[in-house]
Scaffold this motif. Structure first.
Motif, mmCIF file in Angstrom:
data_model
loop_
_atom_site.group_PDB
_atom_site.id
_atom_site.type_symbol
_atom_site.label_atom_id
_atom_site.label_comp_id
_atom_site.label_asym_id
_atom_site.label_seq_id
_atom_site.Cartn_x
_atom_site.Cartn_y
_atom_site.Cartn_z
ATOM 1 N N ASP A 1 -7.748 0.550 -3.631
ATOM 2 C CA ASP A 1 -8.239 -0.738 -3.121
ATOM 3 C C ASP A 1 -7.434 -1.198 -1.917
ATOM 4 N N PHE A 2 -6.118 -1.093 -1.990
ATOM 5 C CA PHE A 2 -5.282 -1.503 -0.854
ATOM 6 C C PHE A 2 -5.623 -0.685 0.392
ATOM 7 N N LYS A 3 -5.772 0.613 0.206
ATOM 8 C CA LYS A 3 -6.068 1.503 1.330
ATOM 9 C C LYS A 3 -7.396 1.150 1.983
ATOM 10 N N ASN A 4 -8.319 0.675 1.187
ATOM 11 C CA ASN A 4 -9.651 0.346 1.693
ATOM 12 C C ASN A 4 -9.819 -1.134 2.032
ATOM 13 N N GLY A 5 -8.697 -1.840 2.201
ATOM 14 C CA GLY A 5 -8.740 -3.220 2.654
ATOM 15 C C GLY A 5 -9.187 -4.222 1.611
ATOM 16 N N ARG A 6 -9.148 -3.846 0.357
ATOM 17 C CA ARG A 6 -9.571 -4.755 -0.718
ATOM 18 C C ARG A 6 -8.332 -5.293 -1.446
ATOM 19 N N TRP A 7 -7.630 -6.180 -0.767
ATOM 20 C CA TRP A 7 -6.363 -6.726 -1.257
ATOM 21 C C TRP A 7 -6.527 -7.450 -2.590
ATOM 22 N N GLU A 8 -7.485 -8.346 -2.664
ATOM 23 C CA GLU A 8 -7.685 -9.129 -3.897
ATOM 24 C C GLU A 8 -8.040 -8.223 -5.078
ATOM 25 N N GLU A 9 -8.925 -7.266 -4.839
ATOM 26 C CA GLU A 9 -9.310 -6.341 -5.902
ATOM 27 C C GLU A 9 -8.104 -5.536 -6.376
ATOM 28 N N GLY A 10 -7.296 -5.058 -5.436
ATOM 29 C CA GLY A 10 -6.095 -4.287 -5.781
ATOM 30 C C GLY A 10 -5.089 -5.104 -6.555
ATOM 31 N N ASN A 11 -4.983 -6.376 -6.230
ATOM 32 C CA ASN A 11 -4.043 -7.252 -6.935
ATOM 33 C C ASN A 11 -4.416 -7.461 -8.398
ATOM 34 N N GLN A 12 -5.667 -7.218 -8.737
ATOM 35 C CA GLN A 12 -6.097 -7.380 -10.128
ATOM 36 C C GLN A 12 -5.364 -6.427 -11.070
ATOM 37 N N ARG B 1 0.827 -1.207 0.000
ATOM 38 C CA ARG B 1 0.000 0.000 0.000
ATOM 39 C C ARG B 1 0.862 1.258 0.000
ATOM 40 N N ARG B 2 1.908 1.261 0.829
ATOM 41 C CA ARG B 2 2.806 2.429 0.888
ATOM 42 C C ARG B 2 3.520 2.639 -0.435
ATOM 43 N N ALA B 3 3.991 1.558 -1.038
ATOM 44 C CA ALA B 3 4.677 1.670 -2.335
ATOM 45 C C ALA B 3 3.714 2.198 -3.397
ATOM 46 N N ALA B 4 2.501 1.680 -3.425
ATOM 47 C CA ALA B 4 1.510 2.149 -4.398
ATOM 48 C C ALA B 4 1.194 3.625 -4.173
ATOM 49 N N HIS B 5 1.112 4.030 -2.929
ATOM 50 C CA HIS B 5 0.853 5.438 -2.614
ATOM 51 C C HIS B 5 1.981 6.327 -3.137
ATOM 52 N N SER B 6 3.206 5.925 -2.899
ATOM 53 C CA SER B 6 4.355 6.692 -3.400
ATOM 54 C C SER B 6 4.345 6.770 -4.916
ATOM 55 N N LEU B 7 4.068 5.654 -5.540
ATOM 56 C CA LEU B 7 4.067 5.595 -7.005
ATOM 57 C C LEU B 7 2.935 6.403 -7.615
ATOM 58 N N LYS B 8 1.859 6.522 -6.898
ATOM 59 C CA LYS B 8 0.744 7.347 -7.374
ATOM 60 C C LYS B 8 1.232 8.779 -7.601
ATOM 61 N N GLY B 9 1.988 9.299 -6.667
ATOM 62 C CA GLY B 9 2.517 10.656 -6.793
ATOM 63 C C GLY B 9 3.609 10.771 -7.840
ATOM 64 N N ILE B 10 4.517 9.819 -7.851
ATOM 65 C CA ILE B 10 5.636 9.854 -8.809
ATOM 66 C C ILE B 10 5.121 9.798 -10.242
ATOM 67 N N THR B 11 4.207 8.889 -10.506
ATOM 68 C CA THR B 11 3.729 8.718 -11.882
ATOM 69 C C THR B 11 2.902 9.921 -12.343
ATOM 70 N N ALA B 12 2.157 10.534 -11.443
ATOM 71 C CA ALA B 12 1.407 11.745 -11.805
ATOM 72 C C ALA B 12 2.372 12.886 -12.115
ATOM 73 N N THR B 13 3.365 13.038 -11.271
ATOM 74 C CA THR B 13 4.331 14.118 -11.427
ATOM 75 C C THR B 13 5.095 14.025 -12.735
ATOM 76 N N LEU B 14 5.420 12.823 -13.151
ATOM 77 C CA LEU B 14 6.222 12.644 -14.364
ATOM 78 C C LEU B 14 5.381 12.579 -15.641
ATOM 79 N N GLY B 15 4.069 12.541 -15.502
ATOM 80 C CA GLY B 15 3.207 12.515 -16.685
ATOM 81 C C GLY B 15 2.977 11.129 -17.248
ATOM 82 N N PHE B 16 3.118 10.101 -16.421
ATOM 83 C CA PHE B 16 2.864 8.725 -16.846
ATOM 84 C C PHE B 16 1.386 8.412 -16.596
ATOM 85 N N THR B 17 0.531 8.992 -17.388
ATOM 86 C CA THR B 17 -0.906 8.984 -17.147
ATOM 87 C C THR B 17 -1.495 7.579 -17.040
#
Length: 122
Positions: free
Chosen positions: A87-98, A59-75
């Motif tokens: 999904d990870f933040k909201n406890g939906r592990w399986e859904e997030g893994n999709q 979840r922490r890695a995905a959160h960090s990457l959310k910002g990095i990818t937005a900042t660099l324009g990787f839409t």
């Protein structure tokens, strides 16, 4: 960054306009961080955390990457990682893994595009 690189990156789906906005139109600074992404360890860390079922680390890695990818324009990469992090933040592990396969594919595509653009420096 030369014109050939800019054109190639734009055709590769990297939103240079959005990326430059985050860097106050400072093209040299944007270029520095754009190509530094080639060594960014957070995506491999995300994939490893998912594989090892380390949910909070993922979840922490995905959160960090959310910002990095937005900042660099990787839409397209940002869209998928944002959905996964939600999904990870909201406890939906399986859904997030999709999103993992899509993320791996898009990450590889971005890395390939950056390497090809970097080779066009001269």
């Amino acid at each position: 960054m030369n014109g050939k690189q800019k054109e190639f990156l734009a055709k590769s789906g990297i939103n240079l306009t959005d990326g430059l906005i985050y860097f106050s139109e400072n093209e040299r600074l944007y270029e520095k961080y754009l190509f530094r992404f080639l060594e960014e360890p957070t995506f491999p860390e995300l994939f490893k955390a998912i594989e090892e079922d380390r949910r909070e680390d993922a979840r922490r890695a995905a959160h960090s990457l959310k910002g990095i990818t937005a900042t660099l324009g990787f839409t397209s990469l940002n869209t998928a990682v944002k959905a996964q992090e939600f999904d990870f933040k909201n406890g939906r592990w399986e859904e997030g893994n999709q999103y993992t396969d899509e993320l791996k594919k898009e990450y590889a595509r971005i890395i390939s595009a950056l390497r090809a653009a970097k080779a066009q420096e001269n």
